[in-house]
Design a protein around this motif. Structure first.
Motif, PDB file in Angstrom:
ATOM      1  N   CYS A 167      -0.466  24.176 -10.871  1.00 34.84           N
ATOM      2  CA  CYS A 167       0.773  23.299 -10.801  1.00 34.84           C
ATOM      3  C   CYS A 167       0.475  22.787  -9.346  1.00 34.84           C
ATOM      4  O   CYS A 167      -0.054  23.038  -8.460  1.00 34.84           O
ATOM      5  N   ASP A 168       1.182  21.415  -9.230  1.00 36.72           N
ATOM      6  CA  ASP A 168       1.245  20.706  -8.150  1.00 36.72           C
ATOM      7  C   ASP A 168       2.365  21.297  -7.251  1.00 36.72           C
ATOM      8  O   ASP A 168       2.139  21.595  -5.928  1.00 36.72           O
ATOM      9  N   ILE A 169       3.453  21.608  -7.662  1.00 37.74           N
ATOM     10  CA  ILE A 169       4.554  22.184  -6.808  1.00 37.74           C
ATOM     11  C   ILE A 169       5.333  23.390  -7.805  1.00 37.74           C
ATOM     12  O   ILE A 169       5.745  23.037  -8.985  1.00 37.74           O
ATOM     13  N   GLY A 170       5.580  24.719  -7.309  1.00 32.93           N
ATOM     14  CA  GLY A 170       6.240  25.531  -7.727  1.00 32.93           C
ATOM     15  C   GLY A 170       7.570  25.705  -7.642  1.00 32.93           C
ATOM     16  O   GLY A 170       8.080  25.032  -6.650  1.00 32.93           O
ATOM     17  N   LEU A 171       8.360  26.222  -8.162  1.00 27.99           N
ATOM     18  CA  LEU A 171       9.725  26.113  -8.394  1.00 27.99           C
ATOM     19  C   LEU A 171      10.303  27.513  -8.262  1.00 27.99           C
ATOM     20  O   LEU A 171      10.050  28.237  -9.033  1.00 27.99           O
ATOM     21  N   SER A 172      11.089  27.886  -7.154  1.00 33.66           N
ATOM     22  CA  SER A 172      11.592  29.507  -7.025  1.00 33.66           C
ATOM     23  C   SER A 172      12.957  29.244  -6.568  1.00 33.66           C
ATOM     24  O   SER A 172      13.573  28.525  -5.811  1.00 33.66           O
ATOM     25  N   SER A 173      14.078  29.797  -7.463  1.00 35.07           N
ATOM     26  CA  SER A 173      15.440  29.778  -7.391  1.00 35.07           C
ATOM     27  C   SER A 173      15.588  31.274  -6.559  1.00 35.07           C
ATOM     28  O   SER A 173      16.905  31.995  -6.715  1.00 35.07           O
ATOM     29  N   ALA A 199       0.798  -1.058  -0.071  1.00 36.63           N
ATOM     30  CA  ALA A 199      -0.005  -0.063  -0.032  1.00 36.63           C
ATOM     31  C   ALA A 199       0.849   1.308  -0.087  1.00 36.63           C
ATOM     32  O   ALA A 199       0.763   2.133  -0.643  1.00 36.63           O
ATOM     33  N   ALA A 200       1.882   1.127   0.828  1.00 39.58           N
ATOM     34  CA  ALA A 200       2.833   2.243   1.002  1.00 39.58           C
ATOM     35  C   ALA A 200       3.703   2.408  -0.483  1.00 39.58           C
ATOM     36  O   ALA A 200       3.696   3.771  -0.813  1.00 39.58           O
ATOM     37  N   ALA A 201       4.017   1.452  -1.104  1.00 38.57           N
ATOM     38  CA  ALA A 201       4.577   1.620  -2.455  1.00 38.57           C
ATOM     39  C   ALA A 201       3.748   1.963  -3.648  1.00 38.57           C
ATOM     40  O   ALA A 201       4.127   2.365  -4.703  1.00 38.57           O
ATOM     41  N   ALA A 202       2.522   1.926  -3.241  1.00 36.92           N
ATOM     42  CA  ALA A 202       1.405   1.874  -4.507  1.00 36.92           C
ATOM     43  C   ALA A 202       0.992   3.403  -4.649  1.00 36.92           C
ATOM     44  O   ALA A 202       0.008   3.983  -4.424  1.00 36.92           O
ATOM     45  N   VAL A 203       2.072   4.194  -5.066  1.00 37.64           N
ATOM     46  CA  VAL A 203       1.804   5.701  -5.565  1.00 37.64           C
ATOM     47  C   VAL A 203       1.611   5.728  -6.726  1.00 37.64           C
ATOM     48  O   VAL A 203       2.446   5.247  -7.760  1.00 37.64           O
ATOM     49  N   SER A 204       0.784   6.570  -7.496  1.00 38.98           N
ATOM     50  CA  SER A 204       0.877   6.599  -8.960  1.00 38.98           C
ATOM     51  C   SER A 204      -0.203   7.988  -9.142  1.00 38.98           C
ATOM     52  O   SER A 204      -0.687   8.566  -8.330  1.00 38.98           O
ATOM     53  N   GLY A 205       0.320   8.612 -10.344  1.00 33.95           N
ATOM     54  CA  GLY A 205      -0.478   9.746 -10.758  1.00 33.95           C
ATOM     55  C   GLY A 205       0.545  10.704 -11.405  1.00 33.95           C
ATOM     56  O   GLY A 205       1.736  10.380 -11.715  1.00 33.95           O
ATOM     57  N   VAL A 206       0.362  11.840 -11.553  1.00 34.08           N
ATOM     58  CA  VAL A 206       1.042  12.880 -12.221  1.00 34.08           C
ATOM     59  C   VAL A 206       1.207  14.015 -11.390  1.00 34.08           C
ATOM     60  O   VAL A 206       0.520  14.397 -10.802  1.00 34.08           O
ATOM     61  N   VAL A 207       2.555  14.363 -11.396  1.00 34.89           N
ATOM     62  CA  VAL A 207       3.025  15.522 -10.603  1.00 34.89           C
ATOM     63  C   VAL A 207       3.711  16.677 -11.465  1.00 34.89           C
ATOM     64  O   VAL A 207       4.551  16.474 -12.329  1.00 34.89           O
ATOM     65  N   ASN A 208       2.976  17.932 -11.589  1.00 31.26           N
ATOM     66  CA  ASN A 208       3.158  18.766 -12.269  1.00 31.26           C
ATOM     67  C   ASN A 208       4.079  19.852 -11.666  1.00 31.26           C
ATOM     68  O   ASN A 208       3.554  20.523 -10.656  1.00 31.26           O
ATOM     69  N   THR A 209       5.230  20.320 -12.130  1.00 28.80           N
ATOM     70  CA  THR A 209       6.256  21.194 -11.335  1.00 28.80           C
ATOM     71  C   THR A 209       6.504  22.463 -12.483  1.00 28.80           C
ATOM     72  O   THR A 209       6.416  22.179 -13.675  1.00 28.80           O
ATOM     73  N   ASP A 210       6.340  23.646 -11.762  1.00 25.18           N
ATOM     74  CA  ASP A 210       6.598  24.809 -12.591  1.00 25.18           C
ATOM     75  C   ASP A 210       7.409  25.899 -12.099  1.00 25.18           C
ATOM     76  O   ASP A 210       7.349  26.137 -11.010  1.00 25.18           O
ATOM     77  N   GLY A 211       8.236  26.445 -13.006  1.00 27.90           N
ATOM     78  CA  GLY A 211       8.827  27.622 -12.380  1.00 27.90           C
ATOM     79  C   GLY A 211      10.415  27.855 -12.872  1.00 27.90           C
ATOM     80  O   GLY A 211      10.683  27.716 -14.181  1.00 27.90           O
ATOM     81  N   SER A 212      11.288  27.992 -11.912  1.00 32.19           N
ATOM     82  CA  SER A 212      12.736  28.189 -12.043  1.00 32.19           C
ATOM     83  C   SER A 212      13.300  27.465 -13.324  1.00 32.19           C
ATOM     84  O   SER A 212      13.539  26.173 -13.217  1.00 32.19           O
ATOM     85  N   THR A 213      14.049  28.128 -14.344  1.00 33.27           N
ATOM     86  CA  THR A 213      14.712  27.515 -15.070  1.00 33.27           C
ATOM     87  C   THR A 213      15.976  27.052 -14.613  1.00 33.27           C
ATOM     88  O   THR A 213      16.659  26.144 -15.080  1.00 33.27           O
ATOM     89  N   SER A 214      16.574  27.900 -13.619  1.00 31.72           N
ATOM     90  CA  SER A 214      17.771  27.467 -12.969  1.00 31.72           C
ATOM     91  C   SER A 214      17.933  26.198 -12.456  1.00 31.72           C
ATOM     92  O   SER A 214      18.675  25.300 -11.929  1.00 31.72           O
ATOM     93  N   MET A 215      16.766  25.595 -11.832  1.00 33.73           N
ATOM     94  CA  MET A 215      16.212  24.618 -10.995  1.00 33.73           C
ATOM     95  C   MET A 215      16.029  23.280 -11.858  1.00 33.73           C
ATOM     96  O   MET A 215      15.823  22.342 -11.338  1.00 33.73           O
ATOM     97  N   GLU A 216      16.067  23.454 -13.242  1.00 38.07           N
ATOM     98  CA  GLU A 216      15.913  22.448 -14.195  1.00 38.07           C
ATOM     99  C   GLU A 216      16.801  20.991 -14.029  1.00 38.07           C
ATOM    100  O   GLU A 216      16.107  20.007 -13.718  1.00 38.07           O
TER     101      GLU A 216
END
Length: 303
Positions: A110-116, A55-72
């Motif tokens: 988005c799920d997680i934003g990215l800021s540098s 159950a703990a390992a059964a993670v599924s889905g899509v995660v969208n991250t958006d933001g800093s190009t420096s963090m690519e």
């Protein structure tokens, strides 16, 4: 008389043997029952543990991250490692700049934003939550043919404000300096200008929408100077020392390199992440991610 005595003795012996056999059989049955019961409990416990693990390992889905190009580089390295362990999860990256990433996180697009860069007060007031994943040095880069090796923070500020305009003023060739930087809203630009003390005072020859564009244009122009995340700097450009200190993982970690900033994964206050997004954030913030982050050119903030 002797026959009677012998008969009684035989009967007594037979009864004793019968009694002994009778007491032995129930003991054996009890022992077998206990063992069977124990095996059943152990089997149930193992089955329960396996189910919990699955159950703990059964993670599924899509995660969208958006933001800093420096963090690519850092985000893609983390995503690759995470998806290898969680094949039913897809982590997407979109490089739109720190400001847009923060807004996307608080707007829920988005799920997680990215800021540098560190979050501003108005951004946290709007619900942005800072999760510092790594520390990064902003390298001051020049063309490899440039003979200048070391600049002070003050000299860098003078270059970007247009007060020093020729490399000969710094011991280099008699060439006019081409000053390159990022567009407004860039986390790298915001961090660089704040640390160097040139906010709203830069006089740029050209500005670009991505870290890769800055690096590419400095690499193709012997007169140029720019700045870029250490994690993105390769051998096509040269990072000068700042105040005698190289921009490296070690000098960022010990705090001796002057121009450094955080890499932030941004979430929204009060908004629950999906199981997949939460698992990815937890992974990125864990000590297990330290080597992955280091290989991508930054320093883990949680090692």
């Amino acid at each position: 008389m002797k026959k009677v005595i012998a008969l009684v003795a035989a009967l007594t012996l037979s009864m004793g043997m019968f009694a002994g056999c009778g007491s032995s059989e129930p003991a054996s049955s009890a022992s077998s029952s206990a063992a069977a019961s124990s095996e059943a409990v152990s089997s149930e416990a193992a089955s329960s543990e396996a189910s919990s693990s699955e159950a703990a390992a059964a993670v599924s889905g899509v995660v969208n991250t958006d933001g800093s190009t420096s963090m690519e580089s850092v985000v893609k390295a983390l995503a690759e490692a995470f998806m290898a362990e969680n094949p039913d999860v897809t982590v997407n990256y979109s490089g739109t700049g720190s400001g847009t990433g923060i807004e996307s996180a608080t707007a829920g697009t988005c799920d997680i934003g990215l800021s540098s860069r560190a979050l501003k007060e108005d951004e946290t007031a709007a619900g942005a939550v800072s999760n510092v994943v790594a520390l990064d040095g902003v390298a001051v880069i020049v063309n490899p043919a440039n003979t200048v090796e070391d600049l002070t923070v003050e000299q860098i500020a003078q270059i970007f404000k247009g007060e020093i305009t020729n490399w000969s003023q710094l011991g280099g060739a008699d060439l006019e300096i081409a000053v390159y930087g990022r567009e407004a809203g860039s986390g790298t630009r915001g961090a660089f200008e704040e640390i160097v003390g040139v906010e709203d005072a830069c006089k740029l020859t050209n500005e670009y929408s991505s870290t890769g564009d800055v690096i590419g244009n400095v690499a193709s122009n012997e007169n140029a100077i720019g700045y870029a995340s250490l994690s993105a700097v390769g051998d096509t450009v040269k990072a000068v020392k700042v105040g005698g200190i190289e921009c490296s993982e070690a000098t960022i970690k010990d705090g001796t390199y002057a121009i450094q900033r955080p890499f932030v994964m941004v979430t929204k206050d009060g908004a629950a992440l999906s199981d997949a997004a939460q698992a990815f954030l937890d992974f990125a913030m864990s000590p297990d991610a330290a080597e992955i982050i280091a290989a991508a050119g930054a320093v883990s903030a949680n090692a």
